[in-house]
Design a protein around this motif. Structure first.
Motif, PDB file in Angstrom:
ATOM      1  N   LYS A   2       0.687  -1.145   0.144  1.00 47.78           N
ATOM      2  CA  LYS A   2       0.169   0.127  -0.375  1.00 47.78           C
ATOM      3  C   LYS A   2       0.975   1.604  -0.350  1.00 47.78           C
ATOM      4  N   GLU A  16      -4.478   2.246  -8.202  1.00 45.70           N
ATOM      5  CA  GLU A  16      -5.170   1.281  -6.796  1.00 45.70           C
ATOM      6  C   GLU A  16      -6.463   0.783  -7.153  1.00 45.70           C
ATOM      7  N   TYR A  17      -7.288  -0.168  -7.563  1.00 46.31           N
ATOM      8  CA  TYR A  17      -9.300   0.225  -7.400  1.00 46.31           C
ATOM      9  C   TYR A  17      -9.735  -0.461  -6.854  1.00 46.31           C
ATOM     10  N   HIS A  18     -10.541  -0.892  -6.226  1.00 38.31           N
ATOM     11  CA  HIS A  18     -11.405  -0.508  -5.235  1.00 38.31           C
ATOM     12  C   HIS A  18     -12.796  -2.410  -5.645  1.00 38.31           C
ATOM     13  N   VAL A  20     -15.830  -4.752  -6.164  1.00 36.64           N
ATOM     14  CA  VAL A  20     -16.553  -5.479  -5.705  1.00 36.64           C
ATOM     15  C   VAL A  20     -17.180  -6.930  -6.611  1.00 36.64           C
ATOM     16  N   GLU A  55      -5.218  -5.543  -0.481  1.00 33.71           N
ATOM     17  CA  GLU A  55      -6.274  -6.003  -0.365  1.00 33.71           C
ATOM     18  C   GLU A  55      -7.796  -6.911  -0.579  1.00 33.71           C
ATOM     19  N   ALA A  56      -7.837  -7.734   0.063  1.00 30.44           N
ATOM     20  CA  ALA A  56      -9.255  -8.587   0.093  1.00 30.44           C
ATOM     21  C   ALA A  56      -9.789  -9.936   1.029  1.00 30.44           C
ATOM     22  N   HIS A  64     -14.582  -8.361  -1.859  1.00 32.33           N
ATOM     23  CA  HIS A  64     -14.237  -7.084  -2.031  1.00 32.33           C
ATOM     24  C   HIS A  64     -12.234  -6.879  -2.506  1.00 32.33           C
ATOM     25  N   MET A  65     -12.025  -6.460  -3.341  1.00 34.81           N
ATOM     26  CA  MET A  65     -10.328  -6.910  -3.277  1.00 34.81           C
ATOM     27  C   MET A  65      -9.815  -5.074  -3.734  1.00 34.81           C
ATOM     28  N   LEU A  66      -8.884  -4.399  -3.620  1.00 31.44           N
ATOM     29  CA  LEU A  66      -8.402  -3.283  -3.442  1.00 31.44           C
ATOM     30  C   LEU A  66      -6.731  -4.095  -4.792  1.00 31.44           C
ATOM     31  N   SER A  68      -3.721  -3.146  -7.339  1.00 29.52           N
ATOM     32  CA  SER A  68      -3.457  -2.151  -8.358  1.00 29.52           C
ATOM     33  C   SER A  68      -2.397  -2.497  -9.557  1.00 29.52           C
TER      34      SER A  68
END
Length: 98
Positions: A2, A16-18, A20, A55-56, A64-66, A68
């Motif tokens: 991060k 970076e993308y969130h 779902v 992150e997931a 949920h997934m964050l 890059s």
């Protein structure tokens, strides 16, 4: 990780993308063994596409997934590839979900 800045041959980026993902009709099907398999499959596919999972989290009815994503790959292409390939791999391992 991060807040790190990534590099390619000609650029420096931090895209970076969130994202779902939700199963059809938000059915609560993500649990126990399926949850582990989905995690393994997503990690494998992201490594192949050179996308970093920051992150997931897998909830019973969505994921949920964050991530890059490198600038040379569009978000739509990444999500489309991840959804299509992961669905095939999940159905191979868990045929009862069809």
């Amino acid at each position: 990780m991060k807040n790190d800045v990534n590099h390619t041959a000609h650029s420096t980026y931090r895209c970076e993308y969130h994202i779902v993902f939700a199963p059809k009709y938000r059915r609560k099907v993500i649990y126990k063994e399926l949850r582990k398999d989905i995690g393994e499959i997503f990690r494998k596919l992201c490594n192949e596409m050179k996308v970093e999972i920051i992150e997931a989290e897998a909830c019973p009815d969505h994921i949920h997934m964050l991530v890059s994503i490198p600038p040379y790959m569009s978000v739509a292409r990444f999500v489309g590839t991840l959804k299509s390939k992961s669905a095939l791999m999940i159905f191979d391992r868990h045929a009862n979900l069809k």
